[in-house]
Design a protein around this motif. Structure first.
Motif, PDB file in Angstrom:
ATOM      1  N   THR A   1      -2.809   7.304  51.118  1.00 37.92           N
ATOM      2  CA  THR A   1      -2.209   5.970  51.009  1.00 37.92           C
ATOM      3  C   THR A   1      -2.008   5.380  52.403  1.00 37.92           C
ATOM      4  OG1 THR A   1       0.018   6.959  50.837  1.00 37.92           O
ATOM      5  CG2 THR A   1      -1.096   6.332  48.774  1.00 37.92           C
ATOM      6  N   TRP A   2      -1.733   6.237  53.394  1.00 35.41           N
ATOM      7  CA  TRP A   2      -1.605   5.727  54.774  1.00 35.41           C
ATOM      8  C   TRP A   2      -2.959   5.216  55.275  1.00 35.41           C
ATOM      9  CZ3 TRP A   2      -3.862   6.674  59.474  1.00 35.41           C
ATOM     10  CH2 TRP A   2      -3.273   6.029  60.559  1.00 35.41           C
ATOM     11  N   ARG A   3      -4.018   5.941  54.984  1.00 31.29           N
ATOM     12  CA  ARG A   3      -5.358   5.470  55.373  1.00 31.29           C
ATOM     13  C   ARG A   3      -5.617   4.077  54.795  1.00 31.29           C
ATOM     14  NH1 ARG A   3     -10.013   9.778  55.920  1.00 31.29           N
ATOM     15  NH2 ARG A   3      -8.919  11.714  56.406  1.00 31.29           N
ATOM     16  N   PHE A   4      -5.281   3.915  53.533  1.00 31.99           N
ATOM     17  CA  PHE A   4      -5.470   2.619  52.890  1.00 31.99           C
ATOM     18  C   PHE A   4      -4.667   1.532  53.595  1.00 31.99           C
ATOM     19  CE2 PHE A   4      -3.458  -0.377  49.898  1.00 31.99           C
ATOM     20  CZ  PHE A   4      -4.565  -1.145  49.570  1.00 31.99           C
ATOM     21  N   GLU A   5      -3.412   1.825  53.887  1.00 33.78           N
ATOM     22  CA  GLU A   5      -2.534   0.833  54.505  1.00 33.78           C
ATOM     23  C   GLU A   5      -3.029   0.421  55.894  1.00 33.78           C
ATOM     24  OE1 GLU A   5      -0.111  -0.763  53.223  1.00 33.78           O
ATOM     25  OE2 GLU A   5       0.575   0.394  51.490  1.00 33.78           O
ATOM     26  N   ILE A   6      -3.478   1.380  56.694  1.00 35.21           N
ATOM     27  CA  ILE A   6      -3.890   1.047  58.058  1.00 35.21           C
ATOM     28  C   ILE A   6      -5.180   0.232  58.050  1.00 35.21           C
ATOM     29  CG2 ILE A   6      -5.257   3.141  58.546  1.00 35.21           C
ATOM     30  CD1 ILE A   6      -2.797   1.579  61.039  1.00 35.21           C
ATOM     31  N   LEU A   7      -6.097   0.545  57.140  1.00 43.76           N
ATOM     32  CA  LEU A   7      -7.335  -0.233  57.049  1.00 43.76           C
ATOM     33  C   LEU A   7      -7.058  -1.651  56.557  1.00 43.76           C
ATOM     34  CD1 LEU A   7      -9.873   2.363  55.578  1.00 43.76           C
ATOM     35  CD2 LEU A   7      -9.671   1.573  57.941  1.00 43.76           C
ATOM     36  N   LEU A   8      -6.143  -1.772  55.606  1.00 38.14           N
ATOM     37  CA  LEU A   8      -5.775  -3.093  55.090  1.00 38.14           C
ATOM     38  C   LEU A   8      -5.138  -3.936  56.186  1.00 38.14           C
ATOM     39  CD1 LEU A   8      -5.631  -4.766  52.427  1.00 38.14           C
ATOM     40  CD2 LEU A   8      -3.297  -3.902  52.170  1.00 38.14           C
ATOM     41  N   ALA A   9      -4.226  -3.319  56.945  1.00 40.21           N
ATOM     42  CA  ALA A   9      -3.558  -4.040  58.037  1.00 40.21           C
ATOM     43  C   ALA A   9      -4.538  -4.396  59.142  1.00 40.21           C
ATOM     44  CB  ALA A   9      -2.413  -3.200  58.588  1.00 40.21           C
ATOM     45  N   ARG A  10      -5.454  -3.505  59.446  1.00 43.33           N
ATOM     46  CA  ARG A  10      -6.442  -3.775  60.498  1.00 43.33           C
ATOM     47  C   ARG A  10      -7.239  -5.036  60.186  1.00 43.33           C
ATOM     48  NH1 ARG A  10     -11.497   0.155  61.152  1.00 43.33           N
ATOM     49  NH2 ARG A  10     -11.993  -0.955  59.233  1.00 43.33           N
ATOM     50  N   GLU A  11      -7.579  -5.208  58.921  1.00 44.06           N
ATOM     51  CA  GLU A  11      -8.393  -6.352  58.531  1.00 44.06           C
ATOM     52  C   GLU A  11      -7.586  -7.635  58.401  1.00 44.06           C
ATOM     53  OE1 GLU A  11     -11.664  -6.275  58.322  1.00 44.06           O
ATOM     54  OE2 GLU A  11     -11.682  -4.132  58.781  1.00 44.06           O
ATOM     55  N   ASN A  12      -6.354  -7.530  57.909  1.00 44.14           N
ATOM     56  CA  ASN A  12      -5.602  -8.726  57.543  1.00 44.14           C
ATOM     57  C   ASN A  12      -4.357  -9.006  58.379  1.00 44.14           C
ATOM     58  OD1 ASN A  12      -7.314  -9.316  55.222  1.00 44.14           O
ATOM     59  ND2 ASN A  12      -6.396  -7.504  54.282  1.00 44.14           N
ATOM     60  N   GLN A  13      -3.665  -7.946  58.825  1.00 46.95           N
ATOM     61  CA  GLN A  13      -2.427  -8.118  59.582  1.00 46.95           C
ATOM     62  C   GLN A  13      -2.342  -7.072  60.702  1.00 46.95           C
ATOM     63  OE1 GLN A  13       0.080  -7.984  55.873  1.00 46.95           O
ATOM     64  NE2 GLN A  13       1.088  -9.743  56.825  1.00 46.95           N
ATOM     65  N   PRO A  14      -3.161  -7.207  61.727  1.00 50.46           N
ATOM     66  CA  PRO A  14      -3.200  -6.201  62.798  1.00 50.46           C
ATOM     67  C   PRO A  14      -1.846  -5.945  63.459  1.00 50.46           C
ATOM     68  CG  PRO A  14      -5.056  -7.707  62.977  1.00 50.46           C
ATOM     69  CD  PRO A  14      -4.150  -8.285  61.936  1.00 50.46           C
ATOM     70  N   LEU A  15      -0.973  -6.937  63.465  1.00 51.36           N
ATOM     71  CA  LEU A  15       0.331  -6.742  64.109  1.00 51.36           C
ATOM     72  C   LEU A  15       1.204  -5.724  63.368  1.00 51.36           C
ATOM     73  CD1 LEU A  15       1.248 -10.393  65.200  1.00 51.36           C
ATOM     74  CD2 LEU A  15       0.356  -8.519  66.601  1.00 51.36           C
TER      75      LEU A  15
END
Length: 240
Positions: free
Chosen positions: A168-182
């Motif tokens: 689930t952490w992998r999913f969250e970091i990839l999602l944030a990288r694409e949409n909310q890098p901050l």
């Protein structure tokens, strides 16, 4: 006639736009092979799953987590994120170390031969319910519990929770990288906390995933630097 053709073309263009938008909404970061190794396509070479884990708890960030894998550790994880209606599914491939822990616990428990009810006398459903099934050599057994005093059953529950934490952490970091890098510095800090509290099954298993992230310029410098720090700490702890 020309007017009818014109409006028909407008209608077809509108339908195409709606279909494209729906497809885009269903896409997830990492759903195709990436340079960082985060391929979220179907797992290759997986045999029929033999291990099945289910966790449910209304109100958690992930209210439903399903994990299934074969004896080689290949399989998939599916989870329902709070605020979403559809299950998110990713392939998994567990490390040799993680598989050894799971199989060691099941052997010590004599899981397939046991008839023990692992559920504690008092119901603690508010903490989340676990269902674990093992299929092997034509035999099958399922255990259901939410709290237990059995050391093996608790270790099994804890190990799958650690696996779920990683994916689930992998999913969250990839999602944030694409949409909310901050958001990524906070997520990297969360991973650091997971590792410090022994809430990741096999931290070394994350190295192929973390290494490309540490140089990915889509992440703020703070997140990249912290990722480098985590990589160094994991490498220091790796068995030699």
């Amino acid at each position: 006639m020309t007017s009818k053709i014109f409006w028909l073309l407008i209608l077809l263009a509108s339908l195409s736009a709606v279909a494209a938008a729906q497809g885009k909404r269903n896409e997830r970061p990492g759903s195709t092979p990436n340079k960082d190794g985060s391929n979220t396509g179907a797992a290759k070479g997986a045999a029929a799953p033999a291990f099945f884990y289910e966790f449910t708890r209304t109100g958690f960030s992930y209210s439903l987590i399903l994990i299934e894998h074969d004896d080689a550790g290949k399989g998939k994880i599916a989870f329902l994120k709070d605020g979403h209606d559809e299950l998110i599914t990713d392939p998994i491939e567990l490390s040799t170390a993680t598989l050894a822990k799971i199989n060691g616990v099941l052997t010590d428990m004599k899981f397939l031969d046991s008839t023990e009810d692992y559920q504690y006398a008092k119901d603690y459903s508010h903490l989340g319910n676990v269902i674990f099934t093992l299929k092997r050599d034509g035999r099958e057994r399922t255990a259901k519990y939410n709290w237990t005093e059995n050391a093996g059953a608790k270790a099994l529950m804890d190990e799958y929770r650690r696996i779920a934490n990683e994916y689930t952490w992998r999913f969250e970091i990839l999602l944030a990288r694409e949409n909310q890098p901050l958001l990524t510095p906070g997520l990297v800090e969360a991973l650091e906390s997971y590792i410090r509290r022994d809430e990741i099954s096999d931290p070394a298993h994350l190295l192929p995933f973390l290494t490309p992230l540490s140089t990915d310029e889509r992440l703020p410098l703070m997140a990249r630097n912290r990722t480098v720090k985590i990589i160094k700490e994991i490498e220091k702890q790796k068995p030699k």
